[in-house]
Design a protein around this motif. Structure first.
Motif, PDB file in Angstrom:
ATOM      1  N   PRO A 103       0.801  -1.221   0.000  1.00  0.00           N
ATOM      2  CA  PRO A 103       0.000   0.000   0.000  1.00  0.00           C
ATOM      3  C   PRO A 103       0.834   1.272   0.000  1.00  0.00           C
ATOM      4  CG  PRO A 103      -0.083  -1.055   2.155  1.00  0.00           C
ATOM      5  CD  PRO A 103       0.634  -1.996   1.241  1.00  0.00           C
ATOM      6  N   VAL A 104       2.113   1.179   0.414  1.00  0.00           N
ATOM      7  CA  VAL A 104       2.992   2.354   0.443  1.00  0.00           C
ATOM      8  C   VAL A 104       4.198   2.064  -0.440  1.00  0.00           C
ATOM      9  CG1 VAL A 104       4.398   3.877   1.865  1.00  0.00           C
ATOM     10  CG2 VAL A 104       2.268   2.943   2.794  1.00  0.00           C
ATOM     11  N   SER A 105       4.463   2.972  -1.371  1.00  0.00           N
ATOM     12  CA  SER A 105       5.568   2.771  -2.304  1.00  0.00           C
ATOM     13  C   SER A 105       6.094   4.128  -2.731  1.00  0.00           C
ATOM     14  CB  SER A 105       5.093   1.969  -3.520  1.00  0.00           C
ATOM     15  OG  SER A 105       6.134   1.787  -4.455  1.00  0.00           O
ATOM     16  N   GLU A 106       7.421   4.237  -2.836  1.00  0.00           N
ATOM     17  CA  GLU A 106       8.033   5.527  -3.181  1.00  0.00           C
ATOM     18  C   GLU A 106       9.281   5.271  -3.998  1.00  0.00           C
ATOM     19  OE1 GLU A 106      10.405   8.869  -0.622  1.00  0.00           O
ATOM     20  OE2 GLU A 106       8.386   8.330   0.101  1.00  0.00           O
ATOM     21  N   PRO A 107       9.502   6.033  -5.083  1.00  0.00           N
ATOM     22  CA  PRO A 107      10.703   5.817  -5.888  1.00  0.00           C
ATOM     23  C   PRO A 107      11.931   6.435  -5.247  1.00  0.00           C
ATOM     24  CG  PRO A 107       9.402   7.594  -6.821  1.00  0.00           C
ATOM     25  CD  PRO A 107       8.600   7.041  -5.672  1.00  0.00           C
ATOM     26  N   LEU A 108      13.073   5.811  -5.487  1.00  0.00           N
ATOM     27  CA  LEU A 108      14.386   6.368  -5.177  1.00  0.00           C
ATOM     28  C   LEU A 108      15.211   6.147  -6.435  1.00  0.00           C
ATOM     29  CD1 LEU A 108      16.391   7.608  -3.149  1.00  0.00           C
ATOM     30  CD2 LEU A 108      16.979   5.278  -2.437  1.00  0.00           C
ATOM     31  N   GLY A 109      15.177   7.086  -7.341  1.00  0.00           N
ATOM     32  CA  GLY A 109      15.728   6.857  -8.662  1.00  0.00           C
ATOM     33  C   GLY A 109      14.972   5.722  -9.323  1.00  0.00           C
ATOM     34  N   ASP A 110      15.724   4.706  -9.777  1.00  0.00           N
ATOM     35  CA  ASP A 110      15.097   3.521 -10.371  1.00  0.00           C
ATOM     36  C   ASP A 110      14.757   2.468  -9.321  1.00  0.00           C
ATOM     37  OD1 ASP A 110      15.310   4.573 -12.942  1.00  0.00           O
ATOM     38  OD2 ASP A 110      17.359   3.815 -13.168  1.00  0.00           O
ATOM     39  N   TRP A 111      15.152   2.697  -8.089  1.00  0.00           N
ATOM     40  CA  TRP A 111      14.769   1.802  -7.007  1.00  0.00           C
ATOM     41  C   TRP A 111      13.352   2.127  -6.556  1.00  0.00           C
ATOM     42  CZ3 TRP A 111      19.312   1.151  -2.960  1.00  0.00           C
ATOM     43  CH2 TRP A 111      20.459   0.697  -3.637  1.00  0.00           C
ATOM     44  N   ARG A 112      12.733   1.153  -5.855  1.00  0.00           N
ATOM     45  CA  ARG A 112      11.411   1.402  -5.282  1.00  0.00           C
ATOM     46  C   ARG A 112      11.403   0.950  -3.830  1.00  0.00           C
ATOM     47  NH1 ARG A 112       6.842   3.446  -6.451  1.00  0.00           N
ATOM     48  NH2 ARG A 112       7.671   3.990  -8.508  1.00  0.00           N
ATOM     49  N   LEU A 113      11.041   1.889  -2.955  1.00  0.00           N
ATOM     50  CA  LEU A 113      10.908   1.610  -1.536  1.00  0.00           C
ATOM     51  C   LEU A 113       9.474   1.147  -1.281  1.00  0.00           C
ATOM     52  CD1 LEU A 113      12.669   4.858  -0.234  1.00  0.00           C
ATOM     53  CD2 LEU A 113      13.711   2.723  -0.952  1.00  0.00           C
ATOM     54  N   ARG A 114       9.313   0.026  -0.585  1.00  0.00           N
ATOM     55  CA  ARG A 114       7.984  -0.590  -0.429  1.00  0.00           C
ATOM     56  C   ARG A 114       7.728  -0.894   1.046  1.00  0.00           C
ATOM     57  NH1 ARG A 114       8.746  -5.665  -4.342  1.00  0.00           N
ATOM     58  NH2 ARG A 114      10.575  -5.852  -3.002  1.00  0.00           N
ATOM     59  N   ALA A 115       6.493  -0.642   1.482  1.00  0.00           N
ATOM     60  CA  ALA A 115       6.152  -0.919   2.881  1.00  0.00           C
ATOM     61  C   ALA A 115       4.699  -1.359   2.989  1.00  0.00           C
ATOM     62  CB  ALA A 115       6.390   0.308   3.756  1.00  0.00           C
ATOM     63  N   ALA A 116       4.472  -2.363   3.847  1.00  0.00           N
ATOM     64  CA  ALA A 116       3.121  -2.880   4.099  1.00  0.00           C
ATOM     65  C   ALA A 116       2.986  -3.237   5.574  1.00  0.00           C
ATOM     66  CB  ALA A 116       2.839  -4.091   3.215  1.00  0.00           C
ATOM     67  N   ASN A 117       3.511  -2.356   6.419  1.00  0.00           N
ATOM     68  CA  ASN A 117       3.399  -2.549   7.873  1.00  0.00           C
ATOM     69  C   ASN A 117       4.000  -3.873   8.330  1.00  0.00           C
ATOM     70  OD1 ASN A 117       2.695  -1.500  10.395  1.00  0.00           O
ATOM     71  ND2 ASN A 117       0.731  -2.567  10.426  1.00  0.00           N
ATOM     72  N   GLY A 118       5.027  -4.340   7.596  1.00  0.00           N
ATOM     73  CA  GLY A 118       5.748  -5.543   8.007  1.00  0.00           C
ATOM     74  C   GLY A 118       5.234  -6.849   7.450  1.00  0.00           C
ATOM     75  N   PHE A 119       4.132  -6.840   6.691  1.00  0.00           N
ATOM     76  CA  PHE A 119       3.584  -8.087   6.146  1.00  0.00           C
ATOM     77  C   PHE A 119       4.370  -8.516   4.911  1.00  0.00           C
ATOM     78  CE2 PHE A 119       0.494 -10.092   3.141  1.00  0.00           C
ATOM     79  CZ  PHE A 119       0.463 -11.324   3.769  1.00  0.00           C
ATOM     80  N   THR A 120       5.162  -9.531   5.038  1.00  0.00           N
ATOM     81  CA  THR A 120       6.058 -10.158   4.076  1.00  0.00           C
ATOM     82  C   THR A 120       7.256  -9.278   3.750  1.00  0.00           C
ATOM     83  OG1 THR A 120       5.205  -9.431   1.908  1.00  0.00           O
ATOM     84  CG2 THR A 120       4.069 -11.284   2.971  1.00  0.00           C
ATOM     85  N   ARG A 121       8.416  -9.901   3.639  1.00  0.00           N
ATOM     86  CA  ARG A 121       9.619  -9.161   3.247  1.00  0.00           C
ATOM     87  C   ARG A 121       9.485  -8.627   1.832  1.00  0.00           C
ATOM     88  NH1 ARG A 121      11.733 -13.403   6.250  1.00  0.00           N
ATOM     89  NH2 ARG A 121      13.138 -12.817   7.972  1.00  0.00           N
ATOM     90  N   ARG A 122       8.775  -9.375   0.981  1.00  0.00           N
ATOM     91  CA  ARG A 122       8.661  -8.934  -0.405  1.00  0.00           C
ATOM     92  C   ARG A 122       7.969  -7.583  -0.516  1.00  0.00           C
ATOM     93  NH1 ARG A 122       6.578 -14.826  -2.225  1.00  0.00           N
ATOM     94  NH2 ARG A 122       5.755 -14.616  -0.121  1.00  0.00           N
ATOM     95  N   ALA A 123       6.991  -7.335   0.341  1.00  0.00           N
ATOM     96  CA  ALA A 123       6.262  -6.064   0.298  1.00  0.00           C
ATOM     97  C   ALA A 123       6.864  -5.025   1.232  1.00  0.00           C
ATOM     98  CB  ALA A 123       4.794  -6.292   0.654  1.00  0.00           C
ATOM     99  N   ASN A 124       7.952  -5.364   1.911  1.00  0.00           N
ATOM    100  CA  ASN A 124       8.592  -4.448   2.859  1.00  0.00           C
ATOM    101  C   ASN A 124      10.090  -4.405   2.628  1.00  0.00           C
ATOM    102  OD1 ASN A 124       6.431  -3.628   5.146  1.00  0.00           O
ATOM    103  ND2 ASN A 124       6.021  -5.717   4.446  1.00  0.00           N
ATOM    104  N   SER A 125      10.466  -4.269   1.374  1.00  0.00           N
ATOM    105  CA  SER A 125      11.881  -4.229   1.012  1.00  0.00           C
ATOM    106  C   SER A 125      12.053  -3.359  -0.220  1.00  0.00           C
ATOM    107  CB  SER A 125      12.399  -5.647   0.741  1.00  0.00           C
ATOM    108  OG  SER A 125      11.648  -6.272  -0.279  1.00  0.00           O
ATOM    109  N   VAL A 126      13.274  -2.945  -0.449  1.00  0.00           N
ATOM    110  CA  VAL A 126      13.603  -2.157  -1.631  1.00  0.00           C
ATOM    111  C   VAL A 126      13.709  -3.073  -2.841  1.00  0.00           C
ATOM    112  CG1 VAL A 126      15.281  -0.595  -2.673  1.00  0.00           C
ATOM    113  CG2 VAL A 126      14.851  -0.495  -0.207  1.00  0.00           C
ATOM    114  N   LEU A 127      13.102  -2.663  -3.943  1.00  0.00           N
ATOM    115  CA  LEU A 127      13.278  -3.358  -5.216  1.00  0.00           C
ATOM    116  C   LEU A 127      14.261  -2.523  -6.036  1.00  0.00           C
ATOM    117  CD1 LEU A 127      12.240  -5.822  -6.849  1.00  0.00           C
ATOM    118  CD2 LEU A 127      10.612  -4.254  -7.936  1.00  0.00           C
ATOM    119  N   PRO A 128      15.535  -2.946  -6.111  1.00  0.00           N
ATOM    120  CA  PRO A 128      16.579  -2.089  -6.675  1.00  0.00           C
ATOM    121  C   PRO A 128      16.827  -2.353  -8.164  1.00  0.00           C
ATOM    122  CG  PRO A 128      17.605  -3.910  -5.530  1.00  0.00           C
ATOM    123  CD  PRO A 128      16.110  -4.146  -5.475  1.00  0.00           C
TER     124      PRO A 128
END
Length: 333
Positions: A103-128
């Protein structure tokens, strides 16, 4: 592994080959067994102070003193394609990410910062995927600040083992003290053979929503809050499969989830209650979901499984899934 040219071992790599995939042989000495050769294949991620660092397909980085190197050569950037549908790392990484959209996502250049209140690492990690637009140390500081503000640990999801994956980033994170906590495989397969399996799909109920019964079998949380539901229902076309439990039980015998995204169908959350195993329920769930995905025009399948999950690996081997690449979660020290 062949290193010889005219019967001689040769070192045919130099520091200029950093970033390339190499095959090396080194001499190591075991106190009991004496000298022996050890081989390694991976991406040459650094060659500093007369020490080579090679990041393997597993995500592990090995450090080899230059003095122990007896042979080495550059090899193709990725192994010959294994069985399964053709796919690039870039395509699969975006497809798999859309199946766990936070539900929360923000770009950092071509990276993407992702957060879902801790539910799964996949949804709470940077996709670089690409360049963060900052020097690496500054980008990592920004990552730590962003997750710290949300009271979450800072994770970065990386990948190894295919053309275009992130061995060099893995090595840089390891060099800075980030810890690799979890590794998993991304596997791919043709979808039609899964849908064609002889399975009892009449017992499988399909729905567009994860109801209370489905959630009771998917025990990855105490109470499913809005972030959990947002992630589970994310994706272009989402299906939930349920096999009812025994009479008088509100907890399903088995569940599964599938996200259809263009030509791809992703399978996840396939779980069977311990008392219901060895009855073919996981196969029935995946077959029913595959048939629905085929009706929507999908032709290829993917899934993710942790490398130490032997039972799941055996099931997916039998369905024709082959490893495309591996991914890892690195946690800030």
């Amino acid at each position: 592994m062949e290193f010889t040219m005219g019967g001689r071992l040769e070192v045919r790599i130099t520091p200029a080959d950093v970033g390339k995939r190499v095959s090396v042989r080194r001499l190591s000495t075991d106190a009991d067994a004496g000298p022996k050769f050890t081989d390694a294949v991976g991406v040459l991620t650094s060659w500093d102070d007369r020490v080579l660092s090679i990041t393997l397909r597993s995500g592990e980085t090995v450090h080899i003193p230059e003095s122990s190197l007896v042979a080495g050569k550059v090899v193709p950037s990725a192994p010959a394609r294994r069985r399964g549908p053709a796919a690039s790392f870039a395509e699969l990484s975006r497809i798999t990410a859309r199946a766990w959209e936070p539900p929360v996502s923000e770009p950092l250049g071509d990276w993407r910062l992702r957060a879902a209140n801790g539910f799964t690492r996949r949804a709470n990690s940077v996709l670089p995927l690409g360049d963060p637009g900052l020097p690496l140390d500054d980008a990592l500081d920004r990552v730590r600040q962003w997750y710290g503000a949300r009271r979450l640990p800072a994770y970065i999801q990386t990948a190894t083992g295919a053309e275009g994956t992130q061995e060099r980033l893995c090595a840089e994170l390891e060099r800075r003290g980030w810890q690799r906590e979890v590794s998993a495989e991304v596997r791919v397969a043709a979808l039609a053979p899964i849908g064609d399996r002889d399975a009892d799909t009449g017992q499988v109920r399909l729905s567009r929503t994860a109801d209370a019964a489905w959630l009771s079998r998917y025990q990855r949380f105490d109470t499913p809050g809005p972030d959990v539901l947002a992630v589970l229902h994310s994706g272009p076309s989402v299906w939930f499969a349920t096999v009812p439990g025994d009479a008088g039980s509100d907890t399903p015998a088995a569940i599964g989830r599938c996200v259809v995204d263009g030509r791809w169908a992703g399978f996840m959350a396939v779980e069977v209650g311990p008392e219901h195993r060895r009855r073919g329920l996981a196969t029935a769930v995946m077959t029913a979901l595959a048939r629905e995905a085929l009706d929507e025009g999908a032709s290829a399948a993917w899934l993710q499984t942790e490398t130490d999950n032997g039972a799941a690996g055996a099931l997916y081997d039998g369905m024709g899934f082959a490893t495309h690449h591996r991914y890892h979660h690195f946690r800030s020290a």
